[in-house]
Write a protein that holds these residues in place. Structure first.
Motif, PDB file in Angstrom:
ATOM      1  N   LEU A  92     -43.063  15.982  22.012  1.00 10.52           N
ATOM      2  CA  LEU A  92     -42.746  16.244  20.516  1.00 10.52           C
ATOM      3  C   LEU A  92     -43.437  17.385  19.919  1.00 10.52           C
ATOM      4  N   GLN A  93     -42.788  18.583  19.669  1.00  7.22           N
ATOM      5  CA  GLN A  93     -43.380  19.738  19.378  1.00  7.22           C
ATOM      6  C   GLN A  93     -42.799  20.112  17.843  1.00  7.22           C
ATOM      7  N   VAL A  94     -43.438  20.288  16.890  1.00  4.04           N
ATOM      8  CA  VAL A  94     -43.122  20.422  15.456  1.00  4.04           C
ATOM      9  C   VAL A  94     -43.336  21.808  15.099  1.00  4.04           C
ATOM     10  N   GLY A  95     -42.495  22.867  14.884  1.00  5.14           N
ATOM     11  CA  GLY A  95     -42.729  24.060  14.304  1.00  5.14           C
ATOM     12  C   GLY A  95     -42.229  24.464  12.896  1.00  5.14           C
ATOM     13  N   LEU A  96     -42.561  25.431  12.530  1.00  7.81           N
ATOM     14  CA  LEU A  96     -42.053  26.027  11.273  1.00  7.81           C
ATOM     15  C   LEU A  96     -40.736  25.916  11.032  1.00  7.81           C
ATOM     16  N   SER A  97     -39.946  26.139  11.897  1.00  9.65           N
ATOM     17  CA  SER A  97     -38.505  26.039  11.853  1.00  9.65           C
ATOM     18  C   SER A  97     -37.742  24.961  12.628  1.00  9.65           C
ATOM     19  N   GLY A  98     -38.302  24.024  12.907  1.00  9.16           N
ATOM     20  CA  GLY A  98     -37.566  22.950  13.786  1.00  9.16           C
ATOM     21  C   GLY A  98     -38.438  22.141  14.760  1.00  9.16           C
ATOM     22  N   VAL A  99     -37.686  21.217  15.412  1.00  5.41           N
ATOM     23  CA  VAL A  99     -38.594  20.439  16.148  1.00  5.41           C
ATOM     24  C   VAL A  99     -38.013  20.573  17.829  1.00  5.41           C
ATOM     25  N   ASN A 100     -38.847  20.501  18.671  1.00  2.00           N
ATOM     26  CA  ASN A 100     -38.549  20.611  20.098  1.00  2.00           C
ATOM     27  C   ASN A 100     -39.085  19.240  20.665  1.00  2.00           C
ATOM     28  N   ILE A 101     -37.911  18.768  21.495  1.00  2.00           N
ATOM     29  CA  ILE A 101     -38.194  17.392  22.069  1.00  2.00           C
ATOM     30  C   ILE A 101     -37.947  17.555  23.696  1.00  2.00           C
ATOM     31  N   THR A 102     -39.108  17.035  24.523  1.00  2.00           N
ATOM     32  CA  THR A 102     -38.910  17.168  25.669  1.00  2.00           C
ATOM     33  C   THR A 102     -38.825  15.802  26.561  1.00  2.00           C
ATOM     34  N   LEU A 103     -38.033  15.516  27.502  1.00  2.15           N
ATOM     35  CA  LEU A 103     -38.044  14.421  28.410  1.00  2.15           C
ATOM     36  C   LEU A 103     -38.217  14.667  29.826  1.00  2.15           C
ATOM     37  N   THR A 104     -39.176  14.263  30.613  1.00  2.00           N
ATOM     38  CA  THR A 104     -39.351  14.627  31.886  1.00  2.00           C
ATOM     39  C   THR A 104     -39.639  13.190  32.522  1.00  2.00           C
ATOM     40  N   GLY A 105     -38.687  12.933  33.593  1.00  2.00           N
ATOM     41  CA  GLY A 105     -39.047  11.678  34.368  1.00  2.00           C
ATOM     42  C   GLY A 105     -40.011  11.641  35.202  1.00  2.00           C
ATOM     43  N   THR A 106     -40.835  10.780  35.294  1.00  2.00           N
ATOM     44  CA  THR A 106     -41.797  10.608  36.481  1.00  2.00           C
ATOM     45  C   THR A 106     -41.778   9.461  37.530  1.00  2.00           C
ATOM     46  N   PRO A 107     -40.830   9.811  38.636  1.00  2.00           N
ATOM     47  CA  PRO A 107     -40.366  11.019  38.886  1.00  2.00           C
ATOM     48  C   PRO A 107     -39.307  11.708  38.231  1.00  2.00           C
ATOM     49  N   VAL A 108     -38.826  12.925  38.712  1.00  5.15           N
ATOM     50  CA  VAL A 108     -37.894  13.611  37.852  1.00  5.15           C
ATOM     51  C   VAL A 108     -36.634  12.959  38.124  1.00  5.15           C
ATOM     52  N   GLN A 109     -36.480  12.794  39.625  1.00  5.61           N
ATOM     53  CA  GLN A 109     -35.097  12.145  40.253  1.00  5.61           C
ATOM     54  C   GLN A 109     -35.275  10.632  40.024  1.00  5.61           C
ATOM     55  N   GLN A 110     -34.536  10.104  38.915  1.00  3.20           N
ATOM     56  CA  GLN A 110     -34.303   8.764  38.787  1.00  3.20           C
ATOM     57  C   GLN A 110     -32.636   8.430  38.486  1.00  3.20           C
ATOM     58  N   LEU A 111     -32.152   7.556  38.930  1.00  3.26           N
ATOM     59  CA  LEU A 111     -30.930   6.783  38.579  1.00  3.26           C
ATOM     60  C   LEU A 111     -29.985   7.744  39.259  1.00  3.26           C
ATOM     61  N   ASN A 112     -30.494   8.382  40.425  1.00  2.00           N
ATOM     62  CA  ASN A 112     -29.369   9.586  40.915  1.00  2.00           C
ATOM     63  C   ASN A 112     -29.267  10.738  39.913  1.00  2.00           C
ATOM     64  N   GLU A 113     -30.188  10.898  39.150  1.00  2.00           N
ATOM     65  CA  GLU A 113     -30.074  12.139  38.231  1.00  2.00           C
ATOM     66  C   GLU A 113     -31.321  12.743  38.096  1.00  2.00           C
ATOM     67  N   ASN A 116     -34.781  15.642  33.161  1.00  2.00           N
ATOM     68  CA  ASN A 116     -35.579  16.835  32.518  1.00  2.00           C
ATOM     69  C   ASN A 116     -34.984  17.866  31.555  1.00  2.00           C
ATOM     70  N   TYR A 117     -35.167  17.138  30.199  1.00  2.00           N
ATOM     71  CA  TYR A 117     -34.397  17.563  29.108  1.00  2.00           C
ATOM     72  C   TYR A 117     -35.693  18.412  28.091  1.00  2.00           C
ATOM     73  N   ASN A 118     -34.859  19.507  27.278  1.00  2.00           N
ATOM     74  CA  ASN A 118     -35.705  20.281  26.279  1.00  2.00           C
ATOM     75  C   ASN A 118     -34.955  20.751  25.573  1.00  2.00           C
ATOM     76  N   GLU A 119     -34.568  19.786  24.390  1.00  2.00           N
ATOM     77  CA  GLU A 119     -33.903  20.047  23.038  1.00  2.00           C
ATOM     78  C   GLU A 119     -34.268  20.551  21.922  1.00  2.00           C
ATOM     79  N   GLU A 120     -33.766  21.528  21.270  1.00  2.00           N
ATOM     80  CA  GLU A 120     -34.283  21.909  20.137  1.00  2.00           C
ATOM     81  C   GLU A 120     -33.424  21.540  18.937  1.00  2.00           C
ATOM     82  N   PHE A 121     -33.853  21.219  17.669  1.00  2.00           N
ATOM     83  CA  PHE A 121     -33.331  20.824  16.558  1.00  2.00           C
ATOM     84  C   PHE A 121     -34.058  21.738  15.267  1.00  2.00           C
TER      85      PHE A 121
END
Length: 334
Positions: A92-113, A116-121
């Motif tokens: 979770l990264q909070v800036g002056l204009s919004g938030v950025n949320i990242t989700l990275t699997g360990t390992p990246v390949q799980q459940l046949n997917e 690796n997400y990087n979403e900004e609000f």
């Protein structure tokens, strides 16, 4: 030389899976290295002010999403209405204009997917955070991303939206004023008005420290909200952008004060440090009380007016004419 370009968004536009945005603080750091490698400048102090790091810092921290950061490794549910769990790193990264949320699997390949997400609000002026959150629900983003994004919605009982949005608006506006003061400082330092350049450097540092004060006060209005992800709790702390702003603010204040003291005590050395001649600054011809270099009584003999010798015959004729025209004037007797 090729110059790299940096995006002015906090972390890049929200992309599809597997595409992580680039934080501009990293890119601006590379820009500083490119600019510094182009060649030397005419003096150490001019290199400090005209070149980055202050330019990179003023740009990066205002658009960076790393004012308040946090990361945790946890086992959590992946999708809503599903019993499948994943092992992932949530950031979770909070800036002056919004938030950025990242989700990275360990390992990246799980459940046949590929997890690796990087979403900004964002909550910039003219943008609606609630609408962006509703679109994220429609996209079916993973549970950890939606959970953290929901904590920053206007209707969340945590109150994070109000405090961080208020802090971001005031801090961003103050940083823009600091950036304008820095531009004025560079203009004045390239002209024979160095003392005013020092004043603008001092103002730059003061506004940067004022932005930090606004951010700290606004984010301390409400108690921290627990962010639970599975069996773990995500804790946030001050990020790199906060400490970079603090460092550059203190540096500008110290440099501004040093220039003002040097202009008061040793103005000729300050002019020589900037490769400027003393004759370029009209302020240095005044009295020491006005910050001048030489008072009239300490000027060189070549600059001081000398009495001119008047021939005796010419002096006697002038005296006779004065006595005839103004017989009662005492100056005629001299």
């Amino acid at each position: 030389a090729a110059r790299r370009s940096c995006s002015l968004t906090a972390s890049g536009p929200p992309g599809p899976r597997g595409q992580a945005g680039q934080d501009p603080s990293t890119c601006w750091a590379g820009t500083f290295a490119d600019d510094y490698a182009e060649g030397p400048t005419e003096g150490l102090f001019q290199n400090i002010n005209v070149q980055p790091p202050k330019r990179a810092a003023n740009h990066a921290v205002n658009f960076s999403s790393e004012w308040s950061v946090g990361q945790v490794s946890t086992n959590t549910s992946y999708k809503a209405f599903s019993s499948e769990w994943i092992s992932a790193d949530v950031g979770l990264q909070v800036g002056l204009s919004g938030v950025n949320i990242t989700l990275t699997g360990t390992p990246v390949q799980q459940l046949n997917e590929t997890i690796n997400y990087n979403e900004e609000f964002t909550w910039r002026l003219g943008e609606n955070y609630a609408e962006e959150y509703a679109k994220a629900l429609e996209k079916g983003l993973p549970d950890p991303v939606l959970y953290l994004a929901e904590k920053f919605t206007p209707r969340s009982p945590c109150g994070l939206y109000r405090q961080y949005r208020l802090a971001g608006h005031y801090a961003s506006a103050t940083l823009w004023v600091a950036f304008l003061c820095w531009l004025l400082a560079n203009v004045m330092l390239s002209m024979p008005v160095l003392v005013y350049g020092g004043h603008m450097l001092l103002a730059t540092g003061i506004f940067q420290l004022l932005a930090l004060l606004f951010f700290c006060m606004a984010t301390s209005l409400t108690p921290p909200c627990p962010l639970r992800l599975g069996a773990s709790v995500l804790h946030t702390h001050r990020g790199p952008a906060f400490w970079i702003t603090l460092t550059t603010g203190l540096l500008c204040v110290l440099l501004g004060l040093a220039m003002m003291v040097a202009h008061r005590m040793q103005p000729h050395r300050l002019k020589a440090f900037f490769n400027q001649s003393v004759d370029e600054d009209p302020m240095l011809e005044g009295s020491p009380e006005e910050g001048g270099l030489l008072s009239p009584r300490y000027r060189p003999m070549a600059d001081s007016p000398e009495p001119q010798a008047i021939p005796l015959s010419e002096a006697s004729s002038i005296k006779a004419y004065c006595e005839e025209v103004h017989p009662r004037e005492p100056e005629c007797a001299l």
